[in-house]
Design an enzyme around this catalytic site. Structure first.
Site, mmCIF file in Angstrom:
data_model
loop_
_atom_site.group_PDB
_atom_site.id
_atom_site.type_symbol
_atom_site.label_atom_id
_atom_site.label_comp_id
_atom_site.label_asym_id
_atom_site.label_seq_id
_atom_site.Cartn_x
_atom_site.Cartn_y
_atom_site.Cartn_z
ATOM 1 N N GLU A 123 -0.523 -17.151 11.946
ATOM 2 C CA GLU A 123 -0.424 -18.334 11.087
ATOM 3 C C GLU A 123 1.027 -18.639 10.724
ATOM 4 O OE1 GLU A 123 -2.794 -20.524 10.087
ATOM 5 O OE2 GLU A 123 -4.225 -19.491 11.367
ATOM 6 N N ALA A 312 -6.616 6.251 -4.805
ATOM 7 C CA ALA A 312 -5.599 6.655 -3.831
ATOM 8 C C ALA A 312 -4.910 7.951 -4.250
ATOM 9 C CB ALA A 312 -4.573 5.538 -3.653
ATOM 10 N N LYS A 317 -2.426 9.604 -1.574
ATOM 11 C CA LYS A 317 -1.702 8.436 -1.057
ATOM 12 C C LYS A 317 -0.763 7.832 -2.099
ATOM 13 C CE LYS A 317 -5.541 7.724 2.074
ATOM 14 N NZ LYS A 317 -6.775 6.954 2.370
#
EC number: 2.5.1.46
Length: 346
Positions: A123, A312, A317
């Site tokens: 896009e 997370a 993470k």
């Protein structure tokens, strides 16, 4: 009975424990005050910090991003170091006018790496070839299909835009295949994207500036969109030859960036693949130091988009001691304000 029953008063008029001295009272913005006239974005967000609900989360997001972008330290070798900032965004945000805000960050080298979905790649390129228009969420799909108009929320993309994209991208794919066969070039999603950013040669493009500033753009699902359609068509055009794209090299590249970071920060707009790909890269260094999520996802269905930063942390993470926040909002509504109050305020 002329007196309130003791049972009721004891239930309702329960005394509170003493309020901690560092408790922050709820506050708002009084635009009658002279200091709140012609308010700067940073001042506005600072004042919203005390409002509660998502206004407070937005203020926290700006505080975290400010620390993320201004932190300076030294790496293991004693060299100057700054935060490695991973920016993730979904394709609809490039379809929207938020593309200009994202381009600003990349043009001015304010992020270190990008992760997007396939639509976030194509896009950006297609908008350099033809316009996307405002429409309405309520437009009828069958009518739009008959007129060759594709709806993205309340945006409209003429199908001719994709025809123009095919005309532009296929010769580039031909050249890339030739370089693969004659020069032994090994393509990865990020090097394909870098090449397309070079070829588009348009300063309105996020990918143009990513190429110019050597900011890697990762897309582990590169075939999931119009670009995938073009790659599919190209397999027939180029047969028996075939363009090969190595995703394994890119996972090594982004994970290595994360492991090499002295500090790592995540700014993630939307959810799904882009959110998890960055978070998983940060797992390789035992978690990000900063995390800002902006999306509308809810966690009751176990979706990655809906998961709060605390989930997370359970995976490693995000670090347990990291500064993190999730803002429950449409990114097109709040991220321009975030950028105005942080990256763009100097």
């Amino acid at each position: 009975m002329s007196e309130t029953p003791n049972l009721a008063t004891e239930a309702v008029l329960v005394h509170s424990a003493p309020v901690p001295e560092d408790a922050v009272p709820v506050s708002g913005i009084d635009f009658d005050k002279p200091e709140n006239k012609n308010t700067r974005a940073a001042d506005l967000v600072g004042a919203m910090n005390g409002m509660g609900f998502q206004a407070t989360s937005l203020g926290q997001a700006c505080n975290i991003i400010d620390e993320m972008r201004t932190w300076e330290g030294v790496d293991k070798e004693g060299n100057p170091a700054k935060t490695t900032i991973f920016l993730g965004y979904t394709s609809n945000l490039i379809s929207s006018g938020l593309r200009s805000t994202l381009k600003y960050l990349v043009k001015n080298k304010m992020v270190s790496a990008i992760v997007s979905s396939a639509g976030g790649i194509e896009e950006d390129l297609i908008k350099c070839l033809a316009e996307t228009y405002l429409g309405d969420f309520a437009l009828k799909g069958s009518v739009l299909r008959e007129t060759g108009m594709n709806r993205i929320g309340n945006l409209l993309v003429p199908n001719d835009n994709y025809c123009k994209f095919e005309e532009w991208v296929v010769p580039i794919l031909d050249t890339m295949l030739e370089e693969q066969e004659k020069q032994g070039v090994s393509w990865t999603p990020s090097t394909v994207i870098d090449r397309l950013g070079k070829e588009i040669d348009n300063e309105d493009s996020v990918l143009y500036w990513a190429h110019k500033n050597q900011i890697p753009v990762f897309c582990p699902a590169l075939t999931d969109g119009s670009l995938g359609d073009m790659l599919f068509f190209h397999t027939f055009k180029a047969s028996p030859l075939q363009l090969k794209i190595d995703i394994v090299a890119d996972i090594r590249k982004i994970n290595s960036m994360s492991m090499a970071a002295t500090r790592a920060g995540m700014i993630i707009l939307g959810g799904g693949l882009v959110k998890h790909h960055i978070a998983n890269a940060c797992l390789m260094r035992n978690g990000a130091d900063y995390a800002v999520y902006i999306n509308t996802g809810q966690e009751f269905d176990g979706s990655d988009a809906g998961a709060r930063p605390d989930e997370a942390i359970s995976w490693g993470k995000i670090k347990a001691g990291a500064k993190h926040v999730k803002v429950y909002a449409d990114a097109t509504l709040v991220f321009p304000l975030v950028v105005a109050a942080t990256f763009a305020k100097e």
